[in-house]
Scaffold this motif. Structure first.
Motif, PDB file in Angstrom:
ATOM      1  N   ALA A  58      38.517  43.839  25.560  1.00 50.46           N
ATOM      2  CA  ALA A  58      38.533  43.416  26.919  1.00 50.46           C
ATOM      3  C   ALA A  58      39.116  44.379  27.917  1.00 50.46           C
ATOM      4  O   ALA A  58      38.423  44.720  29.043  1.00 50.46           O
ATOM      5  N   LEU A  59      40.351  44.679  27.654  1.00 46.21           N
ATOM      6  CA  LEU A  59      40.999  45.514  28.499  1.00 46.21           C
ATOM      7  C   LEU A  59      40.453  46.914  28.642  1.00 46.21           C
ATOM      8  O   LEU A  59      40.094  47.624  29.757  1.00 46.21           O
ATOM      9  N   LYS A  60      39.733  47.565  27.505  1.00 42.26           N
ATOM     10  CA  LYS A  60      39.073  48.726  27.576  1.00 42.26           C
ATOM     11  C   LYS A  60      37.870  48.685  28.467  1.00 42.26           C
ATOM     12  O   LYS A  60      37.406  49.439  29.212  1.00 42.26           O
ATOM     13  N   ALA A  61      37.107  47.375  28.323  1.00 43.91           N
ATOM     14  CA  ALA A  61      35.977  47.401  29.276  1.00 43.91           C
ATOM     15  C   ALA A  61      36.255  47.013  30.726  1.00 43.91           C
ATOM     16  O   ALA A  61      35.592  47.680  31.319  1.00 43.91           O
ATOM     17  N   GLU A  62      37.634  46.502  30.997  1.00 43.99           N
ATOM     18  CA  GLU A  62      37.848  46.245  32.286  1.00 43.99           C
ATOM     19  C   GLU A  62      38.307  47.714  33.053  1.00 43.99           C
ATOM     20  O   GLU A  62      38.063  48.009  34.058  1.00 43.99           O
ATOM     21  N   LYS A  63      38.963  48.397  32.174  1.00 38.72           N
ATOM     22  CA  LYS A  63      39.201  49.744  32.644  1.00 38.72           C
ATOM     23  C   LYS A  63      38.115  50.695  32.810  1.00 38.72           C
ATOM     24  O   LYS A  63      38.273  51.380  33.945  1.00 38.72           O
ATOM     25  N   ALA A  64      37.104  50.497  31.866  1.00 39.02           N
ATOM     26  CA  ALA A  64      35.923  51.384  32.031  1.00 39.02           C
ATOM     27  C   ALA A  64      35.138  51.045  33.573  1.00 39.02           C
ATOM     28  O   ALA A  64      34.704  51.860  34.150  1.00 39.02           O
ATOM     29  N   LYS A  65      35.251  49.709  33.677  1.00 38.71           N
ATOM     30  CA  LYS A  65      34.564  49.117  34.897  1.00 38.71           C
ATOM     31  C   LYS A  65      35.359  49.536  36.255  1.00 38.71           C
ATOM     32  O   LYS A  65      34.549  50.046  37.323  1.00 38.71           O
ATOM     33  N   ALA A  66      36.595  49.564  35.964  1.00 40.98           N
ATOM     34  CA  ALA A  66      37.377  49.887  37.331  1.00 40.98           C
ATOM     35  C   ALA A  66      37.219  51.660  37.489  1.00 40.98           C
ATOM     36  O   ALA A  66      37.395  51.727  38.741  1.00 40.98           O
ATOM     37  N   GLN A  67      37.242  52.191  36.557  1.00 35.45           N
ATOM     38  CA  GLN A  67      37.027  53.743  36.420  1.00 35.45           C
ATOM     39  C   GLN A  67      35.680  54.066  37.195  1.00 35.45           C
ATOM     40  O   GLN A  67      35.481  55.004  38.260  1.00 35.45           O
ATOM     41  N   GLU A  68      34.616  53.337  36.771  1.00 31.35           N
ATOM     42  CA  GLU A  68      33.414  53.381  37.257  1.00 31.35           C
ATOM     43  C   GLU A  68      33.169  53.052  38.739  1.00 31.35           C
ATOM     44  O   GLU A  68      32.501  53.809  39.788  1.00 31.35           O
ATOM     45  N   ALA A  69      33.916  52.043  39.287  1.00 31.98           N
ATOM     46  CA  ALA A  69      33.930  51.700  40.576  1.00 31.98           C
ATOM     47  C   ALA A  69      34.690  52.627  41.596  1.00 31.98           C
ATOM     48  O   ALA A  69      34.180  52.991  42.618  1.00 31.98           O
ATOM     49  N   LYS A  70      35.531  53.185  40.898  1.00 31.77           N
ATOM     50  CA  LYS A  70      36.247  54.275  41.597  1.00 31.77           C
ATOM     51  C   LYS A  70      35.711  55.604  41.910  1.00 31.77           C
ATOM     52  O   LYS A  70      35.585  56.163  42.864  1.00 31.77           O
ATOM     53  N   LYS A  71      34.824  55.958  40.703  1.00 25.34           N
ATOM     54  CA  LYS A  71      33.919  57.125  40.928  1.00 25.34           C
ATOM     55  C   LYS A  71      33.007  56.906  41.996  1.00 25.34           C
ATOM     56  O   LYS A  71      32.593  57.749  42.766  1.00 25.34           O
ATOM     57  N   LYS A  72      32.372  55.573  41.910  1.00 25.49           N
ATOM     58  CA  LYS A  72      31.419  55.420  42.889  1.00 25.49           C
ATOM     59  C   LYS A  72      31.748  55.313  44.206  1.00 25.49           C
ATOM     60  O   LYS A  72      31.396  55.799  45.289  1.00 25.49           O
ATOM     61  N   ALA A  73      32.992  54.954  44.467  1.00 25.95           N
ATOM     62  CA  ALA A  73      33.749  54.970  45.953  1.00 25.95           C
ATOM     63  C   ALA A  73      34.077  56.314  46.350  1.00 25.95           C
ATOM     64  O   ALA A  73      33.872  56.698  47.562  1.00 25.95           O
ATOM     65  N   GLN A  74      34.525  57.369  45.277  1.00 27.24           N
ATOM     66  CA  GLN A  74      35.016  58.613  45.480  1.00 27.24           C
ATOM     67  C   GLN A  74      33.482  59.103  45.957  1.00 27.24           C
ATOM     68  O   GLN A  74      33.785  60.108  46.992  1.00 27.24           O
TER      69      GLN A  74
END
Length: 210
Positions: A58-74
């Motif tokens: 669950a933590l891994k999936a949440e971290k991957a989701k946060a990284q994807e959102a960060k990439k999109k924002a950047q």
């Protein structure tokens, strides 16, 4: 005869004893107060490992989701801030709302009311989208008026609204719309980035004196 009688008595006693033991065993098995079978240490360890694996997943999936959102924002920020033209200038400030106060020359020439993020340029097309940066702070606004006038011949190529000017200077708010509330009248070395040329009257490229 006596020996046979003794055997009969012993048999009866043994039978009664066995029957009592069986009855007690049945009663014990049906007793709700008897503790349930406990998990073995191995079973408990397996359950704990399973829960730990689920939590890690669950933590891994949440971290991957946060990284994807960060990439999109950047990516969005990079696309937004891709400059068509950049440079530095000296900037002043103004607030023209048609009141005639404090040197107000009238309503902005671009047709939009005076507001935060409305800048004046002596030559750029009206409604040009521009990002201005100073002291580590930035504001994205648009060209909505003409100016400054005579100062543009001395290198002052942008007039910022009072709020943007004061924010870029020290991160604070102006004393009022017409007064930045500081002795500084200009920002030296203001960086500008044209993000999108406007469709109004004016000339693209290097700013020209008014």
């Amino acid at each position: 005869m006596q020996k046979r009688a003794t055997n009969v008595v012993l048999s009866a006693i043994t039978g009664s004893t066995l029957a009592g033991i069986l009855v007690a065993g049945v009663a014990l098995a049906s007793d709700d107060n008897v503790p349930a079978q406990q998990n073995t240490p191995t079973q408990l360890s397996m359950v704990a490992e399973k829960k730990a694996d689920q939590k890690a997943a669950a933590l891994k999936a949440e971290k991957a989701k946060a990284q994807e959102a960060k990439k999109k924002a950047q990516a969005a920020e990079k696309a937004e801030t891709k400059a068509l033209y950049t440079g530095k200038t000296k900037a002043s400030y103004f607030w023209d709302d048609g009141s005639g106060l404090n040197g107000d020359t009238g309503a902005p020439a671009g047709g939009k009311p005076m507001q935060k993020g409305l800048f004046a340029s002596p030559s750029w097309p009206m409604h040009t989208k521009v990002k201005v940066s100073y002291n580590g702070r930035s504001v994205v606004g648009f060209i909505g008026d003409r100016g400054p006038g005579e100062p543009s011949h001395n290198g002052v190529m942008l007039d910022l609204d009072t709020y943007t000017f004061r924010y870029l200077l020290d991160g604070k708010k102006p004393e009022d719309k017409y007064n930045a509330g500081t002795g500084e009248g200009h920002l030296e070395g203001l960086k500008y980035e044209v993000l999108e040329w406007g469709d109004g009257a004016g000339t693209k490229g290097a700013p020209q004196p008014f």
